[in-house]
Design a protein around this motif. Sequence first.
Motif, PDB file in Angstrom:
ATOM      1  N   ASN A 111       0.827  -1.206   0.000  1.00  0.00           N
ATOM      2  CA  ASN A 111       0.000   0.000   0.000  1.00  0.00           C
ATOM      3  C   ASN A 111       0.861   1.255   0.000  1.00  0.00           C
ATOM      4  N   LYS A 112       1.910   1.203   0.814  1.00  0.00           N
ATOM      5  CA  LYS A 112       2.821   2.345   0.916  1.00  0.00           C
ATOM      6  C   LYS A 112       3.403   2.660  -0.458  1.00  0.00           C
ATOM      7  N   ASN A 113       3.813   1.558  -1.126  1.00  0.00           N
ATOM      8  CA  ASN A 113       4.406   1.737  -2.439  1.00  0.00           C
ATOM      9  C   ASN A 113       3.443   2.410  -3.399  1.00  0.00           C
ATOM     10  N   ILE A 114       2.208   1.951  -3.342  1.00  0.00           N
ATOM     11  CA  ILE A 114       1.199   2.522  -4.242  1.00  0.00           C
ATOM     12  C   ILE A 114       1.030   4.008  -3.950  1.00  0.00           C
ATOM     13  N   LYS A 115       1.023   4.325  -2.649  1.00  0.00           N
ATOM     14  CA  LYS A 115       0.882   5.718  -2.250  1.00  0.00           C
ATOM     15  C   LYS A 115       2.031   6.560  -2.801  1.00  0.00           C
ATOM     16  N   ASP A 116       3.216   5.963  -2.692  1.00  0.00           N
ATOM     17  CA  ASP A 116       4.387   6.698  -3.174  1.00  0.00           C
ATOM     18  C   ASP A 116       4.274   6.983  -4.653  1.00  0.00           C
ATOM     19  N   ILE A 117       3.816   5.962  -5.370  1.00  0.00           N
ATOM     20  CA  ILE A 117       3.695   6.141  -6.818  1.00  0.00           C
ATOM     21  C   ILE A 117       2.616   7.181  -7.106  1.00  0.00           C
ATOM     22  N   ALA A 118       1.557   7.131  -6.286  1.00  0.00           N
ATOM     23  CA  ALA A 118       0.422   7.997  -6.570  1.00  0.00           C
ATOM     24  C   ALA A 118       0.700   9.457  -6.248  1.00  0.00           C
ATOM     25  N   LYS A 119       1.657   9.691  -5.370  1.00  0.00           N
ATOM     26  CA  LYS A 119       1.888  11.042  -4.889  1.00  0.00           C
ATOM     27  C   LYS A 119       2.034  12.105  -5.981  1.00  0.00           C
ATOM     28  N   PRO A 120       2.840  11.821  -6.999  1.00  0.00           N
ATOM     29  CA  PRO A 120       3.011  12.887  -7.989  1.00  0.00           C
ATOM     30  C   PRO A 120       1.717  13.183  -8.749  1.00  0.00           C
ATOM     31  N   ASN A 121       0.839  12.239  -8.731  1.00  0.00           N
ATOM     32  CA  ASN A 121      -0.398  12.445  -9.473  1.00  0.00           C
ATOM     33  C   ASN A 121      -1.214  13.577  -8.848  1.00  0.00           C
ATOM     34  N   GLN A 122      -1.565  14.558  -9.654  1.00  0.00           N
ATOM     35  CA  GLN A 122      -2.268  15.741  -9.147  1.00  0.00           C
ATOM     36  C   GLN A 122      -3.635  15.391  -8.549  1.00  0.00           C
ATOM     37  N   LEU A 123      -4.355  14.509  -9.276  1.00  0.00           N
ATOM     38  CA  LEU A 123      -5.723  14.179  -8.863  1.00  0.00           C
ATOM     39  C   LEU A 123      -5.744  13.507  -7.499  1.00  0.00           C
ATOM     40  N   LEU A 124      -4.838  12.542  -7.341  1.00  0.00           N
ATOM     41  CA  LEU A 124      -4.887  11.759  -6.119  1.00  0.00           C
ATOM     42  C   LEU A 124      -4.302  12.513  -4.925  1.00  0.00           C
ATOM     43  N   SER A 125      -3.415  13.433  -5.206  1.00  0.00           N
ATOM     44  CA  SER A 125      -2.749  14.094  -4.086  1.00  0.00           C
ATOM     45  C   SER A 125      -3.692  15.082  -3.382  1.00  0.00           C
ATOM     46  N   ARG A 126      -4.796  15.367  -4.034  1.00  0.00           N
ATOM     47  CA  ARG A 126      -5.713  16.319  -3.412  1.00  0.00           C
ATOM     48  C   ARG A 126      -6.404  15.736  -2.176  1.00  0.00           C
ATOM     49  N   PHE A 127      -6.524  14.419  -2.124  1.00  0.00           N
ATOM     50  CA  PHE A 127      -7.135  13.855  -0.925  1.00  0.00           C
ATOM     51  C   PHE A 127      -6.324  12.672  -0.418  1.00  0.00           C
ATOM     52  N   ASN A 128      -6.622  12.329   0.835  1.00  0.00           N
ATOM     53  CA  ASN A 128      -6.004  11.153   1.402  1.00  0.00           C
ATOM     54  C   ASN A 128      -6.770   9.949   0.872  1.00  0.00           C
ATOM     55  N   PRO A 129      -6.126   9.096   0.078  1.00  0.00           N
ATOM     56  CA  PRO A 129      -6.860   8.014  -0.569  1.00  0.00           C
ATOM     57  C   PRO A 129      -7.481   7.028   0.418  1.00  0.00           C
ATOM     58  N   ARG A 130      -6.934   6.964   1.629  1.00  0.00           N
ATOM     59  CA  ARG A 130      -7.539   6.039   2.592  1.00  0.00           C
ATOM     60  C   ARG A 130      -8.684   6.697   3.348  1.00  0.00           C
ATOM     61  N   GLY A 131      -8.884   7.981   3.157  1.00  0.00           N
ATOM     62  CA  GLY A 131      -9.925   8.688   3.886  1.00  0.00           C
ATOM     63  C   GLY A 131     -11.187   8.816   3.061  1.00  0.00           C
TER      64      GLY A 131
ATOM     65  N   GLY B 227     -12.126  11.318   1.038  1.00  0.00           N
ATOM     66  CA  GLY B 227     -12.087  12.040  -0.227  1.00  0.00           C
ATOM     67  C   GLY B 227     -12.488  11.164  -1.385  1.00  0.00           C
ATOM     68  N   ALA B 228     -12.145   9.870  -1.273  1.00  0.00           N
ATOM     69  CA  ALA B 228     -12.433   8.945  -2.367  1.00  0.00           C
ATOM     70  C   ALA B 228     -13.921   8.647  -2.476  1.00  0.00           C
ATOM     71  N   LEU B 229     -14.628   8.887  -1.385  1.00  0.00           N
ATOM     72  CA  LEU B 229     -16.040   8.517  -1.323  1.00  0.00           C
ATOM     73  C   LEU B 229     -16.844   9.109  -2.468  1.00  0.00           C
ATOM     74  N   LYS B 230     -16.536  10.407  -2.773  1.00  0.00           N
ATOM     75  CA  LYS B 230     -17.286  11.105  -3.812  1.00  0.00           C
ATOM     76  C   LYS B 230     -17.198  10.346  -5.144  1.00  0.00           C
ATOM     77  N   PHE B 231     -15.978   9.910  -5.456  1.00  0.00           N
ATOM     78  CA  PHE B 231     -15.774   9.225  -6.737  1.00  0.00           C
ATOM     79  C   PHE B 231     -16.417   7.841  -6.734  1.00  0.00           C
ATOM     80  N   LEU B 232     -16.303   7.185  -5.576  1.00  0.00           N
ATOM     81  CA  LEU B 232     -16.909   5.853  -5.476  1.00  0.00           C
ATOM     82  C   LEU B 232     -18.416   5.939  -5.621  1.00  0.00           C
ATOM     83  N   LEU B 233     -19.000   6.972  -4.996  1.00  0.00           N
ATOM     84  CA  LEU B 233     -20.445   7.144  -5.078  1.00  0.00           C
ATOM     85  C   LEU B 233     -20.875   7.396  -6.512  1.00  0.00           C
ATOM     86  N   GLU B 234     -20.077   8.226  -7.206  1.00  0.00           N
ATOM     87  CA  GLU B 234     -20.383   8.535  -8.598  1.00  0.00           C
ATOM     88  C   GLU B 234     -20.432   7.246  -9.406  1.00  0.00           C
ATOM     89  N   LYS B 235     -19.448   6.381  -9.153  1.00  0.00           N
ATOM     90  CA  LYS B 235     -19.379   5.085  -9.843  1.00  0.00           C
ATOM     91  C   LYS B 235     -20.618   4.243  -9.553  1.00  0.00           C
TER      92      LYS B 235
END
Lengths: 386, 397
Positions: free
Chosen positions: B5-25, B27-35
């Motif tokens: 998981n840590k590794n994935i986070k590290d990779i994700a960090k530079p990504n602008q979209l994902l860095s806006r929220f804590n992926p384990r918190g 913030g992801a809910l909005k996108f999941l709900l949309e799906k």
Amino acid sequence: MNSTNKNEHTHPTPTNGQWKTFGSFVQKEFYHITRDQTTLALLLILPVLLMILFGFSINTEVKNSQIAIYDPSNDVATRGIIEKIKASDYFTVVRMLNNPAEIEKQFLKDDLKMVVIFSDHFYENMQRTGKAQIELLTDGTDPNSAMTVVSYASNIIGLYQQDLFKIQQIPFEITPSVKLMYNPELKGPYFFVPGILGMILMIICSMMTSISIAREKEFGTMEVLLVSPFKPMSIILSKTIPYFVISLVNLATMLLLSVFMLKVPIAGSLFWLVTFSILFIFLSLSLGLLVSSIANSQLQALLFSGMVLVIPVVMLSGMIFPIENMPAFFQWFSKLIPATWYISGVKKIMIKGLGFTSILPELGVLISMTILLIGISWKTFKYRLE
Amino acid sequence: MNKRNKNIKDIAKPNQLLSRFNPRGFGALKFLLEKEFKQILRNKFLIRVIIFLPLIALSLLPMVANFEIKNNNLAVIDNDHSPSSSLFIRKIVSSGHFHLVSVRQNYNDALNDIEQDRADVILEIPAFFEKDLMTTYSAQVNVTANAVNAVKGALGSGYLMQIIHNFSNDLRSRFMAGNSKIQTPAFEIVPRYDFNPYLEYKFSMIPAIIMMILGMISGFLPALNIVGEKEKGTIEQMNVTPVGRFPVILSKLIPYWIIGFIVLTICFIVVWIIYDMVSVGGYLEIYLFATVFVLAFSGLGLIISNYANTIQQAMYLMFFFVINFIFLSGLYTPISSTPEWVQSMSLFSPLRYMIEALRSIYLKGSHFGDLWTKFAALVGFAVFFNLWAILSYRKKA
């Protein structure tokens, strides 16, 4: 294989060898069932579960119903009546109300079934004008229990009146002697046991058979069976044998549970009950075969037998809901459902203890339905898969 | 697992979209709900179920699910053939509780009517009924009731006894009117049915049916949704994302919560149009109860989906729970008349609290204050089921 045995038998079919093949097909089917332990457990436990649920949770007896009393008179007569009510097992007096405004409020809050309301100056009015009144206010949101509670309470109060009359020598008394036929203790399960028998046998025989045949189609193993030299109809018949055996086991379990757990005795002949049930099992199996020739996947078979077989049986066969209360269309429709006739027959033999001649109409209808269904599934049976 | 998981986070960090929220918190809910909503809206079958299930169930079930006991079929054997006995029979028929189907000459013929279900009750008036009544001032009649259906047997014979009782009272007042020496003490018993004066069975069934529909939809759908994703393998794609299990469960819960409200509203509209029934109590209170009830049932659905691997397994498991809950809910018969152990078992059925609450609010107009214990119980179920659902959710396949 056939030729070796041909000389020993005078009649052409079925030969010993065919029986052997048939036997191994049946054995294969038993392996299928015993290996799938979830389904096997479902097949064997479902009847027991339903028997317990229906037997104990559907109960219409009035027992320890909570009631409240509003007695503004508080005289000899009202106290006497209240004593009578308190002495019975049917009612538990949870509250004495002091104020008529409280009456409605109690219904909103409690699991109160009834409020007994005496009129003012009860004893005085009773002796002089005959205008004394007891109001039995019940919670009409549950109609049957409201009516039953009222009828029990009226009888208890009637007893008080009889005692009173005995002392005072009142003329013109008609005493009814009441006999409750078949179910003198008024137990709920007497009504439900025949229905559960019908439903379980229908589910096991039709639903399970059709699903097991549909599974072979879905997995493609049906193809393998059909290319064998064995007759296709015999293949299908071999699939029904294990379910026939399981149904017999279920029938025995349910009858034992009914007699020993729910204390619903078999009043009539066990022989005719079993024979009649076996006829119904044949009918359900032929229904299952018919469904399997229509359905190509397990889900289809499940949905089809669920919608077309199980739901109508539960809703319209008179198993839970009395047929005479339904609108004319549903009453007419219920006559087309085999389980309606089976349940009615079982009620006659098992509960009412009537003889064989009384179920002749049911027997006739079920036999003709069976012949018709076997005929149709024979015609629609496909020797080839698309 | 953590390391990955840590590794994935590290990779994700530079990504602008994902860095806006804590992926384990959250913030992801909005996108999941949309799906989830996109998936639900695309599924035509699901939308049909949501609209047509309440419509069909509410229009057909109350017609069939009817335990009403109104017409008792009566067979009469009149061995007396006197004016009194025929007056007596007329009195019974005019009460409206009985429907005279046959007049027989002997008991066996009448018994045959009961055996063949043509009659429910037999009344046998003995010979010399009138003579006995006039000379000894007392007479006896025989009542035989078919009690296979215990309620019907009890009520039928009960009504007959009441009518007989009233008939004796009438005779007494008629013949004793001139005789002032004997004063007959008398009182009358007046039954009154609160909230449902005509004892219509559908009034008590409809709230229960609404809750059954709501329970089934909010329980079965989330279970089938997740197991469906398991079968298709798409749940794997969710599991490899860094999103925590809490937002995943919430994203599965919230859409069905909203669907629950829509279904409930459809139910109320259907009932209003077909049966002209509206709630006596407040709708706000009903929705408040429904909020918690739907959460509890969806939680149960999620627990099942965590343990079941195929749709068939999930269906069987859910069916098992739902049928138990229904039987222990007092839907068909009052809980107070069941044995002790069934009563204690019924405390574990969330449907029981909801049906009791809805019947009270909808039919009697009870208030939240009267029902808060039931609300507390439902909250307990909701918390328990959902905690269990979150804790048992495994990201491993």
